[in-house]
Design a protein around this motif. Structure first.
Motif, PDB file in Angstrom:
ATOM      1  N   SER A 135      -0.837  11.804 -13.582  1.00 51.57           N
ATOM      2  CA  SER A 135       0.332  11.580 -12.719  1.00 51.57           C
ATOM      3  C   SER A 135       0.372  10.153 -12.193  1.00 51.57           C
ATOM      4  CB  SER A 135       0.315  12.549 -11.533  1.00 51.57           C
ATOM      5  OG  SER A 135       0.356  13.868 -11.979  1.00 51.57           O
ATOM      6  N   THR A 136      -0.765   9.665 -11.747  1.00 55.27           N
ATOM      7  CA  THR A 136      -0.839   8.305 -11.207  1.00 55.27           C
ATOM      8  C   THR A 136      -0.542   7.281 -12.290  1.00 55.27           C
ATOM      9  OG1 THR A 136      -2.453   8.997  -9.562  1.00 55.27           O
ATOM     10  CG2 THR A 136      -2.354   6.642 -10.044  1.00 55.27           C
ATOM     11  N   CYS A 137      -1.133   7.457 -13.445  1.00 55.93           N
ATOM     12  CA  CYS A 137      -0.907   6.542 -14.572  1.00 55.93           C
ATOM     13  C   CYS A 137       0.564   6.544 -14.989  1.00 55.93           C
ATOM     14  CB  CYS A 137      -1.795   6.952 -15.741  1.00 55.93           C
ATOM     15  SG  CYS A 137      -1.540   5.973 -17.251  1.00 55.93           S
ATOM     16  N   MET A 138       1.153   7.724 -15.101  1.00 58.57           N
ATOM     17  CA  MET A 138       2.555   7.823 -15.521  1.00 58.57           C
ATOM     18  C   MET A 138       3.478   7.194 -14.489  1.00 58.57           C
ATOM     19  SD  MET A 138       2.777  11.617 -17.237  1.00 58.57           S
ATOM     20  CE  MET A 138       4.549  11.491 -17.493  1.00 58.57           C
ATOM     21  N   ALA A 139       3.237   7.467 -13.211  1.00 56.45           N
ATOM     22  CA  ALA A 139       4.094   6.921 -12.156  1.00 56.45           C
ATOM     23  C   ALA A 139       4.068   5.399 -12.181  1.00 56.45           C
ATOM     24  CB  ALA A 139       3.650   7.442 -10.790  1.00 56.45           C
ATOM     25  N   ARG A 140       2.897   4.831 -12.393  1.00 56.49           N
ATOM     26  CA  ARG A 140       2.767   3.378 -12.456  1.00 56.49           C
ATOM     27  C   ARG A 140       3.649   2.805 -13.565  1.00 56.49           C
ATOM     28  NH1 ARG A 140      -2.514   2.760 -13.957  1.00 56.49           N
ATOM     29  NH2 ARG A 140      -3.033   3.953 -12.111  1.00 56.49           N
ATOM     30  N   ARG A 141       3.717   3.477 -14.686  1.00 56.70           N
ATOM     31  CA  ARG A 141       4.506   3.003 -15.826  1.00 56.70           C
ATOM     32  C   ARG A 141       5.998   3.287 -15.658  1.00 56.70           C
ATOM     33  NH1 ARG A 141       1.343   1.560 -19.898  1.00 56.70           N
ATOM     34  NH2 ARG A 141      -0.825   2.205 -19.885  1.00 56.70           N
TER      35      ARG A 141
END
Length: 118
Positions: A53-59
């Motif tokens: 979730s954190t990785c996707m949100a950053r992108r």
């Protein structure tokens, strides 16, 4: 108050203007992390692992409009299922139901890069 201490010779209107400018800058700076953390929370509540979730949100946060990010909030209905049961296909099916091709493309790309380690 801080402006008065730093610049005691400023007139009252200038102090007010400087205070408002400082407040606006602080609010703007604090708002930068807001959408990303909110999107990360929404994706996690949709059933994705927190790291994904954190990785996707950053992108995703820089590629989607605020309106599109708000649409993603509606994905929270998957949280009642165990994360192990949530497949990428099912998650993307839910995103597709939002009927926004750009959201689907950005989300699919982020999921591929973050969820699959591509």
């Amino acid at each position: 108050m801080i402006v008065s201490a730093v610049c005691p010779r400023l007139s009252a209107p200038l102090r007010r203007a400087a205070t408002m400018l400082a407040l606006g800058a602080a609010l703007l700076a604090s708002g930068c992390a807001g959408p990303e953390s909110q999107l990360s929370s929404a994706l996690a509540s949709a059933g994705l692992p927190p790291s994904v979730s954190t990785c996707m949100a950053r992108r995703m946060v820089d590629q989607l409009s605020i309106g599109q990010l708000l649409k993603l909030r509606s994905l929270g209905g998957l949280a009642d299922r165990p994360v192990a049961d949530l497949s990428a296909r099912e998650f993307l099916r839910r995103v597709r139901a939002l009927k926004d091709p750009e959201i689907l493309a950005v989300t699919g790309s982020a999921l591929a890069r973050c969820g699959l380690g591509v």
